[in-house]
Structures are given as C-alpha cells and as structure tokens.
Design an enzyme around this catalytic site. Sequence first.
Site, mmCIF file in Angstrom:
data_model
loop_
_atom_site.group_PDB
_atom_site.id
_atom_site.type_symbol
_atom_site.label_atom_id
_atom_site.label_comp_id
_atom_site.label_asym_id
_atom_site.label_seq_id
_atom_site.Cartn_x
_atom_site.Cartn_y
_atom_site.Cartn_z
ATOM 1 N N ASP A 49 -27.628 -95.666 -15.989
ATOM 2 C CA ASP A 49 -27.939 -95.376 -14.600
ATOM 3 C C ASP A 49 -28.311 -94.992 -14.004
ATOM 4 O OD1 ASP A 49 -27.772 -96.389 -12.101
ATOM 5 O OD2 ASP A 49 -25.898 -97.885 -12.479
ATOM 6 N N SER A 98 -28.739 -100.659 -7.484
ATOM 7 C CA SER A 98 -28.157 -101.104 -9.361
ATOM 8 C C SER A 98 -27.796 -102.689 -9.386
ATOM 9 C CB SER A 98 -26.994 -100.417 -9.585
ATOM 10 O OG SER A 98 -26.933 -98.410 -10.257
ATOM 11 N N HIS A 149 -17.891 -103.322 -12.446
ATOM 12 C CA HIS A 149 -19.146 -102.913 -11.505
ATOM 13 C C HIS A 149 -21.174 -102.989 -11.890
ATOM 14 C CE1 HIS A 149 -21.643 -99.029 -9.943
ATOM 15 N NE2 HIS A 149 -20.135 -99.046 -9.563
ATOM 16 N N THR A 151 -23.991 -103.082 -13.006
ATOM 17 C CA THR A 151 -24.513 -103.336 -14.251
ATOM 18 C C THR A 151 -23.944 -104.178 -15.080
ATOM 19 O OG1 THR A 151 -25.590 -101.227 -13.954
ATOM 20 C CG2 THR A 151 -25.755 -101.710 -16.102
ATOM 21 N N ASP A 272 -26.014 -91.846 -12.540
ATOM 22 C CA ASP A 272 -26.194 -92.091 -11.126
ATOM 23 C C ASP A 272 -24.617 -91.310 -10.367
ATOM 24 O OD1 ASP A 272 -27.095 -94.482 -9.044
ATOM 25 O OD2 ASP A 272 -25.067 -94.863 -9.386
ATOM 26 N N HIS A 276 -26.349 -89.167 -7.307
ATOM 27 C CA HIS A 276 -25.769 -89.593 -5.563
ATOM 28 C C HIS A 276 -24.804 -88.149 -5.138
ATOM 29 C CE1 HIS A 276 -26.792 -93.811 -5.014
ATOM 30 N NE2 HIS A 276 -25.971 -94.213 -6.240
ATOM 31 N N HIS A 315 -32.867 -97.363 -12.337
ATOM 32 C CA HIS A 315 -33.235 -96.816 -11.271
ATOM 33 C C HIS A 315 -33.275 -95.377 -10.962
ATOM 34 C CE1 HIS A 315 -29.824 -95.884 -9.666
ATOM 35 N NE2 HIS A 315 -29.347 -96.931 -9.843
#
Length: 467
Positions: A49, A98, A149, A151, A272, A276, A315
């Site tokens: 992720d 996501s 979550h 995914t 991920d 962030h 992504h």
Amino acid sequence: MKKLLSAVSIILALTACEKITNEPVVTLSEVKVMENIPAPKNIIMVIADGMGPAYTTSYRYFNDDPATDIIEETVFDRLLVGSASTYPASISGVVTDSAAGATALATGFKTYNGAIALDVNKKSVETVLEFAKKQGKKTGVVVTSQINHATPAGYLTHNESRNNYNAIADSYIDNGIKADVYFGGGWKYFLREDRNLIEEFKASGFQYIDNYQALNTLKANMPVIGLFDDTGLPSALDDSDPYRLSVMTKVAIKQLENSNGYFMLVEASQIDWAGHSNDIATAMAEMSDLAKTMEYLEEYVKHNPDTLVILTADHSTGGLTVGANGKYEWHPEILRTMKSSPSTIAKQLTDSKITQQGLSELLNFDVTKNEVEQIQAAKVFAIAEIAAYKLLAEQEKLKTKKPTINDIIASAIKNIIDIRTNTGWTSGGHTAIDVPLHTLGKGSEVLKGKVDNTDIAKQIFILLGKN
C-alpha cells in the site's frame, strides 16, 4: 510475447474510462488472456500500500552495502516486470484512494473513492478471493493494518464506504465467512461491547490468537483468526518483531496449503501510513519487512513452482523524492541505525528534558546543538498551540485538528531526518503516478509491461477459471 495493441483496443479502453459503467475496461491484457496459460495451483497477491517507484528505488540505496563499489540488486529489482496505472472511476478523478484501488485489484472494476468492492452504481462485484473460495480453494488475508481496513475489506466484503469499520467487521460473519486465515490488527472492531465477533468466529470453528508467539502453536487444518493489536500493528520500527509481515505470511501459507490450492492476500499496509506521515525512516523499515517477505516467497516458489506471486501497489503516497532541494545527493546512512519511529521517540520526549545526549541516544545517531534546539523549540511551540486551541470556541475546535506535543515534536524530528538524508515530499496524500509491477512463478507471464490495475484482477479470474 507480443506487446501490440490495436487502435480499436485503444479506442475502446479510452471510451470505457470516460463512462460511469459497470463494464470492465478493455485493455491490452484482454488480448493476452486469450493465450493458453497453465493455471497455478496457488495465487499470492501482495499489495504494498502506497509503494510508488521512489520507494523501491530508495530501498535499493537504503539496503546497499557501503563496503562495496556497486549498489546491490534487491528482490524488487529481480522481480520487476512492468508498471500499473492506478486511476479510479472518472467520477473520482485520477487520484485513487485505497478502497477504489483495492476494488480494482480485487474485482477488475473501476469505482469511486471509498467504495469497497462495489461498482460506481453501488452494486456488489465479485472479488477474486470470493471466486477462489467458490472454486474450493482455501483463502486468507495477512495485513499489517486492521483486517477490516480498506485493502483487505476490498477482497472480503462489499460496502459503500471504507469508513464503516464496524459494519465491515460484522460482514465478515454476517455475509458468510470467506477466509480460512485472517492475520492483522483489529481488536477495537472485533471485540466490542455491542458484539464479540471473535466468539462468533470461534463458534464457527476458528482458532483465535492475539500475540505473535502463538503463531507457533496453531493446529493444522483448522481455520484461524489472529488479531495482534487494537487497530493496525505497531510500525516495523516499533514492533517486537520488525519482520512481522514475513512471519505472519510464512505461518499463513502453512495453514492454507492443501490439495486444491489457495488464494492469499498479503498487504504491507504501513508503507502508505509512513508516506502519509512523510516519514522516511518508518517507510524504509516497512520496505525492509516487505523485502524479507518477498525473499521468502522467492524461495517458496522454487520449492512450490505451481504458485503465482504478484506484487504491486494500489497507489503511491507522499510524493517521495530521493534527493531534494536542488542537491544531487541522498544519504540513507542514519536511517540504517534508527531503532524507533519518530513518533515513538517524540512520545519519550514529551514529558522529559530534551538534551543533546538524550536525543542522540533515542535517534541512535549524533545530533548537533542546532538540531537539539529545533526539537526544544518545537516543544515550546506545541505547548503554545495547545493553549491557543483550548481558548477556541467549541465550533472553531470542530474545524481544527487538536494539536498534540507528540505530533509537533515528531514532525520536527522527521524534518531533521529529511534534511540529513536530503529526502523530499510533495504531499501528505496519494499521487496518481503509475506503480511497479513484480511477478514470479507459474502464470506470471500474463502480466508484463504496462498494465492497468484492473487487468491484474482480470488475469487472476482467468487463471482461476472464470470465463
């Protein structure tokens, strides 16, 4: 394999991308799947992720042996076969979240940001995990986030919003149990006052474990749910085992192996989260855990050649830049010695005096007097920000994120690390760049070159026998 795409296919692909429809986009791989590719017995889908190409590149430099003149190849280099585009349905523009990313990878359908295995019309679309289960294969999910979550949910259930965490958790029972192994976090959502989902899993024949040590005590041929933290797991830099994804993956495979084969989702979720947070130290630790997992899977495929492994990202996150500020340099040396995340270090400084010796010990590299002063100033600023926040009217507080000493000190620490390493970031969110595609094992030749994220699901469906 030929890489020719007819003008007709291009026109169809572009037209499909513009429409809000539940018809799959026509792409190059739809030509490829017409070929007679032997189907693998086992399929392992690995999603890193947030892992754009700058992450695999920076990991190569981070992992380099300084004692040699060459920069050593990594597992990501060995397995790289192409790239994947990540844009969601046009209603959400070109930058995916996501949930839409997972839906594309799991179902072959573009959708709106926030959707969990629904098309743009909010109709459920079948996932590769669900289809594999129908085919008699065992299924599992291994993640470092909570198991409900975006995914993992994108493979396991259907919901109009990724934020409906309790409803998503409930659906893992209410909509039928769809996996034989669940490893990750999530006590908060599965052990609630209004509902104890763990007891319901146990009543359905599942083993339940809540610590890594218990991974070695599992009974064979018996489904298992393992939750190891309240929400997501601790970051790799802070966890009791920095290679927890690798460990969970090994155990999950052992539990899933059977004569009919299995489909497993593995997610390196917190690359991920580090992106962030613009946290290069934590990002490299998460990449190390993923690399260890992929190295294990390389060996596994050697001994189990009837297995396909696919690694990609949903992504990229953060707009990571390896070299910044016009300087032709990147220095990962201090990242290799850090033992805790900036957030954890900040917590230890919140209620203690900040000294040069103390900060050097926590960061595990020598800091300068100026760097100490920056952290001290951040703490003073944080206290002032908190005092100002308390004076705001209640309506104003609702519009403003509550400041914390920990967050502000952690931000100052990350700034020092970025300056030391010459790391750059362009965003605190996602970006729309293409992401790397890595494959190995039986059937891996169907995914090469430039593909779309939806192609990956389409290819898996074909290999699983769906027409």
